[in-house]
Every structure is written in structure tokens, then in C-alpha cells.
Design an enzyme around this catalytic site. Sequence first.
Site, short mmCIF file in Angstrom:
data_model
loop_
_atom_site.label_atom_id
_atom_site.label_comp_id
_atom_site.label_asym_id
_atom_site.label_seq_id
_atom_site.Cartn_x
_atom_site.Cartn_y
_atom_site.Cartn_z
N LYS A 299 -2.45 5.91 -4.46
CA LYS A 299 -3.44 6.68 -4.22
C LYS A 299 -3.24 8.19 -4.90
CE LYS A 299 -3.63 4.89 0.44
NZ LYS A 299 -2.39 4.57 0.76
N TYR B 189 2.92 9.66 -0.56
CA TYR B 189 4.25 8.96 0.12
C TYR B 189 5.65 9.43 -0.43
CZ TYR B 189 0.35 6.43 2.47
OH TYR B 189 -1.02 6.11 3.08
N HIS C 198 -7.03 9.88 -2.72
CA HIS C 198 -6.51 9.93 -0.93
C HIS C 198 -7.28 10.70 -0.37
CE1 HIS C 198 -2.25 9.39 0.69
NE2 HIS C 198 -3.36 9.51 1.75
N ASP D 254 0.64 -1.26 0.02
CA ASP D 254 -0.08 -0.19 0.00
C ASP D 254 0.95 1.24 -0.17
OD1 ASP D 254 -3.09 0.94 0.61
OD2 ASP D 254 -1.62 2.15 1.64
N1 LIG Z 1 -5.19 6.53 3.36
C1 LIG Z 1 -4.52 7.28 4.34
O1 LIG Z 1 -4.75 8.28 4.48
C2 LIG Z 1 -3.53 6.75 5.08
C3 LIG Z 1 -3.20 7.31 6.40
C4 LIG Z 1 -2.37 6.65 7.13
C5 LIG Z 1 -1.70 5.29 6.85
N2 LIG Z 1 -2.43 4.62 5.75
C6 LIG Z 1 -1.72 3.38 5.28
O2 LIG Z 1 -1.93 2.57 6.21
C7 LIG Z 1 -0.51 2.05 6.54
C8 LIG Z 1 -0.36 1.66 8.10
O3 LIG Z 1 -0.75 2.69 9.04
P1 LIG Z 1 0.73 3.54 9.69
O4 LIG Z 1 2.06 2.97 9.29
O5 LIG Z 1 0.59 4.76 9.80
O6 LIG Z 1 0.43 2.79 11.09
P2 LIG Z 1 0.43 1.35 12.02
O7 LIG Z 1 0.69 0.33 10.80
O8 LIG Z 1 -0.88 1.22 12.74
O9 LIG Z 1 1.66 1.57 12.92
C9 LIG Z 1 2.97 1.54 12.36
C10 LIG Z 1 4.05 1.74 13.60
O10 LIG Z 1 3.82 0.40 14.30
C11 LIG Z 1 5.19 -0.01 14.27
N3 LIG Z 1 5.15 -1.42 14.33
C12 LIG Z 1 4.93 -2.19 13.23
N4 LIG Z 1 4.63 -3.56 13.50
C13 LIG Z 1 5.03 -3.56 14.85
C14 LIG Z 1 5.36 -4.77 15.78
N5 LIG Z 1 5.06 -6.05 15.42
N6 LIG Z 1 5.35 -4.40 17.00
C15 LIG Z 1 5.80 -3.01 17.61
N7 LIG Z 1 5.54 -2.35 16.67
C16 LIG Z 1 5.13 -2.25 15.46
C17 LIG Z 1 6.07 0.52 13.23
O11 LIG Z 1 7.37 0.60 13.81
P3 LIG Z 1 8.63 -0.23 12.85
O12 LIG Z 1 8.71 0.24 11.57
O13 LIG Z 1 9.82 0.16 13.91
O14 LIG Z 1 8.06 -1.58 13.20
C18 LIG Z 1 5.29 2.02 13.27
O15 LIG Z 1 6.09 2.75 13.95
C19 LIG Z 1 0.42 2.96 6.17
O16 LIG Z 1 1.68 2.55 6.09
C20 LIG Z 1 -0.27 3.44 4.72
O17 LIG Z 1 -0.05 2.56 3.85
C21 LIG Z 1 -3.30 5.31 5.11
#
Ligand SMILES: NC(=O)c1ccc[n+]([C@@H]2O[C@H](COP(=O)([O-])OP(=O)(O)OC[C@H]3O[C@@H](n4cnc5c(N)ncnc54)[C@H](OP(=O)(O)O)[C@@H]3O)[C@@H](O)[C@H]2O)c1
Length: 282
Positions: free
Chosen positions: A76, A51, A109, A46
Amino acid sequence: MTQTYLTLNNGLKMPQFGLGVYLVPDGKETIEACLNAFKLGVRHIDTAHAYQNERGVGEALKQSGLKREEVWITTKLWPTEYGEGKTLPAIDKMLERLQTDYIDLLLLHQQVGDYIDAWKDMEKAVKLGKVKSIGISNFKENLEDLLANATIKPAAIQVECHPYFPQNELKKRMAEFGTILESWYPIGHGDPKLINEPVFTKLAQKYGKTNVQIILRWHIQKGYSVFPKTTNPDHMRENFDIFDFELSAEDMAEIAKLNNGKRYFTDTLEQQQRFASWKPED
Ligand SMILES: NC(=O)c1ccc[n+]([C@@H]2O[C@H](COP(=O)([O-])OP(=O)(O)OC[C@H]3O[C@@H](n4cnc5c(N)ncnc54)[C@H](OP(=O)(O)O)[C@@H]3O)[C@@H](O)[C@H]2O)c1
């Protein structure tokens, strides 16, 4: 148990679990993260123009040696790319950055700007075979307007979603169109308070899993697509290892009690409008 797939409203099957690359710098870091994920068997990435790492995703796809049809790529469009006659050329640029001739799932987006005309161009891109499925992200106030004007109904809607904010109402609303939900901030952007909720610790002990694996498994069983972001290979392995156990109905009901309406990101229309003036580089 092997990984699961969601069938979209156009009949295509999407791997339910993926890797999100929000905030992963383009180049080496994005390439390595995607290649690590591919090695484990993850087949869904994704990304987004905003990004600024689509090039890294495309490069990883090329270096992986995987066939194009083995990997699902979601990206997006940003509001500065919305508009009839404007969105199709923006899609061509995405294809160039991703080094591919089609995008599996293309989302709007944000719900601001000329999203209706952008959708018309996205529908054209589907007819041209440049995009397989189209969907939306962060639509709330303008959701009904988009739905009323869409000939192709969205295959997916990507929104903030986690056990504190499980999006039950939106799930019900979208069922009529067969639109699947995709969870962003699935583990609360790594929030230790969410991850360490006692119910997850208890269930982690019960199933011999980690708290994060319990949360990710909850998304899978809710029927949501989930793509936690990580650049840590150990976390990546842990996050993908959620297909060999199942939470019971009682476990799911207990987790449902965490629903408290908490959102980590309050994206009001005004805030989205402010974002929309920022223009990502090509
Ligand atoms: N459409 C939108 O507007 C929108 C907005 C936000 C996000 N997104 C999408 O959703 C995806 C996920 O959201 P996000 O990256 O913001 O938040 P998330 O996946 O909820 O959290 C990511 C955080 O959690 C940590 N993490 C991951 N696996 C872990 C584990 N097993 N144990 C402990 N910590 C862990 C990561 O650090 P480490 O790297 O150190 O593991 C990072 O700091 C994004 O990458 C993006 O593709 C879309």
C-alpha cells in the site's frame, strides 16, 4: 478441500486467505512469519509501506525458493507518496524493497491527499507491468470521487470488517464494479470478546474447530479476502486450516445477528489527515 481463490475484476485469481504483517517488525520476525506461512501453503502476504517491513517480505520471498508467480503480494502507498509524477517513483522504490519486478495488488492506504493523481500513476504502472491490480483502502467519504475519476475501477477495497461490522452495505455498493472486499481486523485485532462470542463456541463444537477458525471461515463464505496477522506458528497453522468444512446458511444467519456496528478503529477524515503528515522511511 483446498484453499479458495477470488477472481478480481481484471480476471486475475488471488488466494483468498493470506498473512497480514501489520505491526510485525522488519527483518528476522517478518522473514520468519512469511517463511512459516509459505511452508504451510499460504501464498498471499499483505504488507504496506507504512508497516516498514516490505524488505522482510521480499527477503522471505527470495529465501523461500518459490517462484514469484506462486505468491501474491499486496502492498500500500502512503498519502505522502500520492501525486502524478510522484507515485510512479514511489512504486519503483517499493519494487526495490520487495526485490521484485511487479506487485500483485497495490492499494491507496488512506483516502486523503492527492489520491486522484496517485491513481493516474497507478493506472500507468499497470500499463507498464509494474503492478497487476490496483485498489483502495479505508475510502469512505471520498469513495465516490475516486470511483468517478478512475478509468480502471478498483479491484479491491480493504476495510475494517468482522462479524460486529460486516460491511454489508459496502459489499452491495462495490458489486457494480466487481470490486472485492478485504477484511482488516478480521478477528477484531485479537479481541477476546469477539472471539469468545457464544455462537462461535457453539459452532466450534459442532464442526470440531476453534472459535477463530469459525470467524475466519465466515469471512471466506462472505466472499471476503482475509489475512489475519500472527507470528505464532501454532496460530498460523490453525488460521489456515479452514478449508475442510462449511458453515450452513443457518450458521451464517446466526452469526449475522452479531452485527452491532462496533468498530475497533474510528478513522475519521480528520484523523486520516493527521496520519498523512507522518512519512514512512524509504
Ligand atoms: N488497510 C489498513 O488500514 C489495515 C489496518 C489494519 C490491518 N490491516 C491488515 O489486516 C491484517 C490483519 O489485521 P490485524 O493484524 O490488525 O488484526 P487481526 O488479524 O484481527 O488480529 C491479530 C491479533 O490476533 C492474534 N491472533 C492471530 N491468530 C490467532 C489465533 N488463531 N488465536 C488467537 N489469537 C490469534 C494475533 O496474535 P499472535 O501474533 O500472537 O497470534 C494478533 O494479536 C494486518 O496484519 C494488515 O495486513 C490493514
